[in-house]
Design an enzyme around this catalytic site. Structure first.
Site, PDB file in Angstrom:
ATOM      1  N   SER A  40       0.823  -1.210   0.000  1.00 37.07           N
ATOM      2  CA  SER A  40       0.000   0.000   0.000  1.00 37.07           C
ATOM      3  C   SER A  40       0.853   1.254   0.000  1.00 37.07           C
ATOM      4  O   SER A  40       1.944   1.286   0.588  1.00 37.07           O
ATOM      5  CB  SER A  40      -0.908   0.003   1.239  1.00 37.07           C
ATOM      6  OG  SER A  40      -1.519   1.264   1.417  1.00 37.07           O
ATOM      7  N   TYR A  94      -2.822  -0.073   9.889  1.00 32.68           N
ATOM      8  CA  TYR A  94      -2.916  -0.656   8.546  1.00 32.68           C
ATOM      9  C   TYR A  94      -1.594  -0.491   7.798  1.00 32.68           C
ATOM     10  O   TYR A  94      -1.054  -1.447   7.245  1.00 32.68           O
ATOM     11  CB  TYR A  94      -4.057   0.004   7.768  1.00 32.68           C
ATOM     12  CG  TYR A  94      -4.085  -0.384   6.318  1.00 32.68           C
ATOM     13  CD1 TYR A  94      -4.491  -1.657   5.929  1.00 32.68           C
ATOM     14  CD2 TYR A  94      -3.703   0.519   5.323  1.00 32.68           C
ATOM     15  CE1 TYR A  94      -4.506  -2.027   4.588  1.00 32.68           C
ATOM     16  CE2 TYR A  94      -3.715   0.161   3.982  1.00 32.68           C
ATOM     17  CZ  TYR A  94      -4.119  -1.109   3.622  1.00 32.68           C
ATOM     18  OH  TYR A  94      -4.124  -1.474   2.298  1.00 32.68           O
TER      19      TYR A  94
END
Length: 324
Positions: free
Chosen positions: A129, A156
């Site tokens: 990501s 995350y």
């Protein structure tokens, strides 16, 4: 006949589109998904139904963190390539439910590494990501793969960077090629309802107010799903040398301000949004901006779909899905 390709998170947004592209070119695909309820499972069921109607596709409902099942699945089907896209998504949700990320992202990634290690997998492509870059200003030609990734602003992001490090260690220890993809904001038909463009569409169409965080000052490198799949499949077809581990940015390389995105969405919907301005939320970053020169050099990757083209395509799909 070529060995099947395993796609984890196949009932997810990017997973469904990737599986479809692979099927289109004649591959056999095994999909894995646990159909969790992070967002409406009916959307995941609808995506899965599209895939299950295709010849050459098999869906397995399973948790990727169940390492013994993943080990057996890869072994029993003779899988040689894995596209590992399953993960617990969402920056803000990680603040509320941290252990969901520990299981899906960390244990799940380790499970796939072990399945690959013990079964002679020739290439593991996995989802990372852009959040690993932390909160930093827009400057230069964008975020580069060799930029620092030591200051995550969400759990995350921390789990995604951890997955990259796990892969690096496994590549060194066990020698099978791996490629990590740092996705920048992905949008398009069959997208995730928790994403801003999707939730804004629903609310604007219903005449409800939308909350604009960061006082509208944020910017995102919005990347259309077809362009993302071009990059995924391109990387899958270009594994690193044995024992190699490479990381690639995969984005549009042209960030768009949040207010410009909303204006584009208003035009596509033919309605004006009632905007409520809010401060930044914990875990959010100000901007994302992909330098994709490394991916371009490997595969010729070049995004084709602008936000002005892509958002109307999404709105058309959304209207059909909502009314279907």
């Amino acid at each position: 006949m070529a060995a099947p390709i395993l796609v984890t998170g196949a009932a997810g947004f990017i997973g469904m589109h990737t599986a479809e592209r692979l099927l289109d070119r004649g591959e056999t695909v095994i999909g894995v998904d646990n159909f969790n309820d992070y967002y409406d499972p009916a959307l995941k069921d609808a995506r899965a139904a599209r895939l299950e109607a295709r010849e050459g596709f098999t869906m397995v409902r399973a948790d990727i963190a169940d390492h013994e099942r993943m080990l057996a699945l890869v072994r029993d089907h003779g899988v040689e390539r894995i596209v590992h896209l399953a993960a617990q998504a969402g920056v803000r949700y990680s603040i509320e439910n941290p252990f969901a990320y520990e299981r899906s992202n960390l244990a799940g990634h380790l499970s796939m590494l072990e399945a690959a290690r013990h079964n002679g997998v020739k290439h593991l492509v996995y989802a990372s990501s852009s959040s690993v870059y932390g909160d930093r200003p827009l400057e230069g030609s964008g975020f580069r793969e060799d930029d620092p990734t030591t200051d995550p602003v969400s759990l995350y992001a921390a789990t995604k960077r951890s997955c990259e490090l796990l892969s690096q260690s496994y590549a060194k220890l066990y020698g099978f090629p791996q490629s990590g993809l740092r996705f920048f904001t992905v949008y398009g038909p069959w997208g995730r309802p928790d994403m801003a463009y999707f939730s804004f569409t629903r609310k604007i169409a219903r005449g409800e107010a939308i909350e604009v965080y960061g006082e509208g000052e944020m910017a995102r490198d919005f990347t259309y799903i077809d362009d993302i799949v071009d990059g995924i499949v391109g990387v899958l077809d270009h594994p690193p040398a044995q024992g190699g581990h490479e990381i690639y940015n995969i984005g549009d390389s042209s960030p768009v301000g949040l207010m410009e995105m909303i204006t584009t969405l208003e035009d596509a919907l033919g309605a004006e949004a009632d905007k409520v301005m809010r401060p930044m939320q914990p875990g959010d970053v100000t901007a994302t901006y992909a330098d994709v020169s490394k991916l371009n050099a490997l595969t010729g990757y070049k995004p084709k779909v602008t936000l002005a083209e892509g958002l109307p395509r999404f709105v058309k799909w959304w209207r059909g899905y909502e009314n279907g």
